[in-house]
Scaffold this active site. Structure first.
Site, PDB file in Angstrom:
ATOM      1  N   GLU A  91      -1.700  -9.359   3.548  1.00 20.96           N
ATOM      2  CA  GLU A  91      -1.551  -9.990   4.816  1.00 20.96           C
ATOM      3  C   GLU A  91      -2.735 -10.070   5.472  1.00 20.96           C
ATOM      4  OE1 GLU A  91      -0.760  -6.705   3.892  1.00 20.96           O
ATOM      5  OE2 GLU A  91      -1.183  -5.270   5.507  1.00 20.96           O
ATOM      6  N   HIS A 130      -3.665  -5.001   0.709  1.00 18.75           N
ATOM      7  CA  HIS A 130      -2.998  -5.736   1.962  1.00 18.75           C
ATOM      8  C   HIS A 130      -3.116  -7.064   1.874  1.00 18.75           C
ATOM      9  CE1 HIS A 130      -2.163  -1.955   4.075  1.00 18.75           C
ATOM     10  NE2 HIS A 130      -3.377  -1.549   3.439  1.00 18.75           N
ATOM     11  N   CYS A 160       1.000  -1.071  -0.057  1.00 16.64           N
ATOM     12  CA  CYS A 160      -0.049   0.019  -0.084  1.00 16.64           C
ATOM     13  C   CYS A 160       1.029   1.184  -0.031  1.00 16.64           C
ATOM     14  CB  CYS A 160      -0.877  -0.025   1.323  1.00 16.64           C
ATOM     15  SG  CYS A 160      -2.567   0.964   0.867  1.00 16.64           S
TER      16      CYS A 160
HETATM   17  N1  GLN Z   1      -1.863   6.744   3.163  1.00 16.71           N
HETATM   18  C1  GLN Z   1      -2.071   5.845   1.896  1.00 16.71           C
HETATM   19  C2  GLN Z   1      -3.567   6.411   1.236  1.00 16.71           C
HETATM   20  O1  GLN Z   1      -4.262   6.409   1.886  1.00 16.71           O
HETATM   21  C3  GLN Z   1      -1.655   4.455   2.104  1.00 16.71           C
HETATM   22  C4  GLN Z   1      -2.624   3.923   3.133  1.00 16.71           C
HETATM   23  C5  GLN Z   1      -2.112   2.335   3.532  1.00 16.71           C
HETATM   24  O2  GLN Z   1      -1.086   2.235   3.577  1.00 16.71           O
HETATM   25  N2  GLN Z   1      -3.289   1.730   3.991  1.00 16.71           N
HETATM   26  O3  GLN Z   1      -3.561   5.922  -0.087  1.00 16.71           O
END
Ligand code: GLN
Length: 538
Positions: free
Chosen positions: A515, A513, A380
């Site tokens: 995970e 994600h 992310c």
């Molecule tokens: N801050 C980033 C976004 O909002 C990544 C978010 C995250 O890593 N879950 O896109």
């Protein structure tokens, strides 16, 4: 009708109610029953989505896009049952539902009160959509005696009355401390905690005693006598070396057998502990090790990257390796120390994150991984940072940045609604932070002849998201000409989901994600592959 098992905690928090509930779920499943797990959280936030990981640990995301308590992660990992939005509720959500109804006049002029209106809403939550389950295990967050948890305990007391005692079971998990100075095990805190529970009308049927060391029979008898619980239902849980031992330890203590006995149910199969024994052995006995650096903002708090830590361990299990996590605080990572900090690691991972703090340390670490061909996984925010690093250093866009933390500069990463003109349908408002992200499971299409395709072995994948910002697809060609491939896209080809480097042994960034979907008994392919690459790097 489903049978309901309520799990409360006593004496202190963090005794492992979530893990105990999850282990019990596995054992009942392996006896041939269908189980669902639910969590009731007493805090006032509507969900944990807006809470800092320092406060509450990781926010776990479900397929259907709920931001939930991290215990739901344990539930999924141990039971394999995909959690839903409707499996986690907080006091905040309950009150907001009740108040919404009140404003609509749905209480027909009545005085709205904790009993019955709040407790009714809690009972509704516990019971809805359970007709196909054999067991519903409901964990009550916090501990008995907290002001916040009172309405929940009252609701489960009423619930038991409503559906009948024979259909409900109360489990109370307490601490039985060992006092080194006097070399004694103490049952008094448990007695007090049960007294507290009984004073609000709940008599536990099973007491699980968490202890540093085995509890002698005479102490169990004491607990049984004072707490009015059958001796066979005083169950000890001695600290385990790895959480994967928990189902084995509860089976040894016959927790599942006692639960079935209580409900007068027969076991349909004998429970299967072989998979847990196998992975416990790998985790505890394997000599081969690999060091993986996690560079993030919340590394000081153990639970902040719970699912990630777990997924990496699962990757180790898949490769018969022990994974040592080297946690590095991105804010303290100095440019001059990158090499010395990272020279002993075989893989570098940048997890999800928010805000500007610590970004320069992350970008430098990514450059180090790229240039020195160290296996890299960006999740992310980690993928977004990898894009910025590549844009700055390879595409020579010196001002490459994200509009999340820099309003000037070239926004290779930006808000989805900043690009609405390109025809994307997006959620998001600047005013309301709760639940406005791209949340939950979305499809991605993987490109042929890419590393990611060889890992997933499927063209279409579904992964969980939790982000507000996106990589601007219009830069795709520029990146690809320099060897950074957009190897996974949303089905409409508008949102970059995965990036990878062509001339690198293993360099992958994902906008989602992975995970959240890894499980100890079926490690996620991306983590298995990452750890394998780290093993080969050594
Ligand atoms: N801050 C980033 C976004 O909002 C990544 C978010 C995250 O890593 N879950 O896109």
């Amino acid at each position: 009708m489903a049978r309901f098992i309520f799990v409360t905690g006593g004496v202190v928090s963090s005794l492992g109610k979530g893990l105990s509930s999850a282990s019990l779920a596995y054992l009942l499943q392996s006896r041939g029953y269908k189980v669902r797990l639910r969590k009731l959280d007493p805090y006032l936030n509507v969900d944990p989505g807006t809470m800092s990981p320092f406060q509450h640990g990781e926010v776990f995301v479900t397929d259907d896009g709920a931001e939930t308590d991290l215990d739901l992660g344990h539930y999924e990992r141990f039971s394999g049952v995909t959690a839903k939005k409707t499996d986690n509720i907080t006091t905040g959500k309950i009150y907001s539902d009740v108040l919404k109804k009140e404003r609509k006049g749905e209480y027909l002029g009545k005085t709205v009160q904790v009993i019955p209106h709040i407790t009714d809403r809690i009972k509704e939550f516990i019971k809805h959509d359970t007709s196909k389950e054999d067991f519903v295990i409901c964990e009550i967050g916090g501990i008995v005696g907290d002001i916040e948890s009172l309405p929940f305990v009252e609701a489960i007391r009423q619930f038991s009355n409503d559906v009948g005692k024979k259909n409900t079971l109360f489990i109370h998990l307490t601490l039985v401390p060992y006092l080194r100075a006097s070399d004694e095990i103490k049952t008094k805190p448990t007695q007090h905690s049960v007294k507290e529970l009984r004073s609000i009308g709940v008599q536990p049927d099973i007491i699980i005693c968490r202890s540093e060391r085995p509890i002698p029979l005479e102490h169990r008898k004491k607990i049984s006598l004072f707490c009015n619980v059958d001796i066979d239902n005083v169950i000890e849980t001695v600290d385990v070396k790895t959480i994967y031992e928990a189902p084995i330890s509860f089976a040894r203590e016959k927790l599942d057998v006692q639960v079935l006995n209580y409900f007068k149910l027969k076991s349909k199969k004998s429970n299967n502990l072989t998979p847990w024994k196998k992975i416990t052995k790998i985790v505890l006995d394997t000599k081969k090790q690999v060091n993986i650096a996690i560079i993030g903002k919340y590394v000081e708090l153990k639970d902040a990257y719970k699912s990630l830590d777990e997924a990496l361990t699962h990757g180790g299990i898949a490769n018969n390796l022990k994974v040592n996590l080297v946690r590095i605080d991105s804010e303290k990572l100095k440019f001059s120390e990158i090499k010395s900090n990272l020279q002993d690691v075989s893989g570098i991972l940048i997890p999800g994150g928010f805000g500007k703090r610590g970004t320069s340390g992350k970008i430098e670490a990514i450059k180090y991984a790229r240039v020195n061909k160290i296996p890299f996984l960006g999740i992310c925010y980690g993928m977004q940072m990898a894009i910025i690093e590549f844009a700055k250093n390879q595409l020579k866009i010196k001002k490459a940045t994200s509009s999340e933390f820099d309003k000037t500069g070239v926004h290779i990463i930006g808000l989805m609604n900043e690009w609405e003109k390109s025809g994307r349908k997006v959620k998001g408002t600047d005013k309301d932070l709760g639940g406005t992200m791209r949340l939950g499971s979305y499809d991605a299409i993987l490109k042929e002849n890419t590393k990611i395709k060889s890992i997933y072995k499927s063209r279409l994948i579904k992964e969980r998201h939790r982000h507000r910002y996106e990589v601007d697809i219009s830069f795709k060609e520029k990146f690809e000409n320099k060897g950074l491939i957009f190897s996974g896209l949303s089905p409409d080809n508008k949102l970059p989901e995965i990036i990878e480097l062509k001339n690198h042994p293993w360099f992958i960034g994902v906008q989602f994600h992975p995970e959240f979907k890894s499980r100890p008994l079926s490690p996620h392919p991306l983590f298995s592959s990452f750890i394998k690459a780290a093993k080969n790097h050594k």
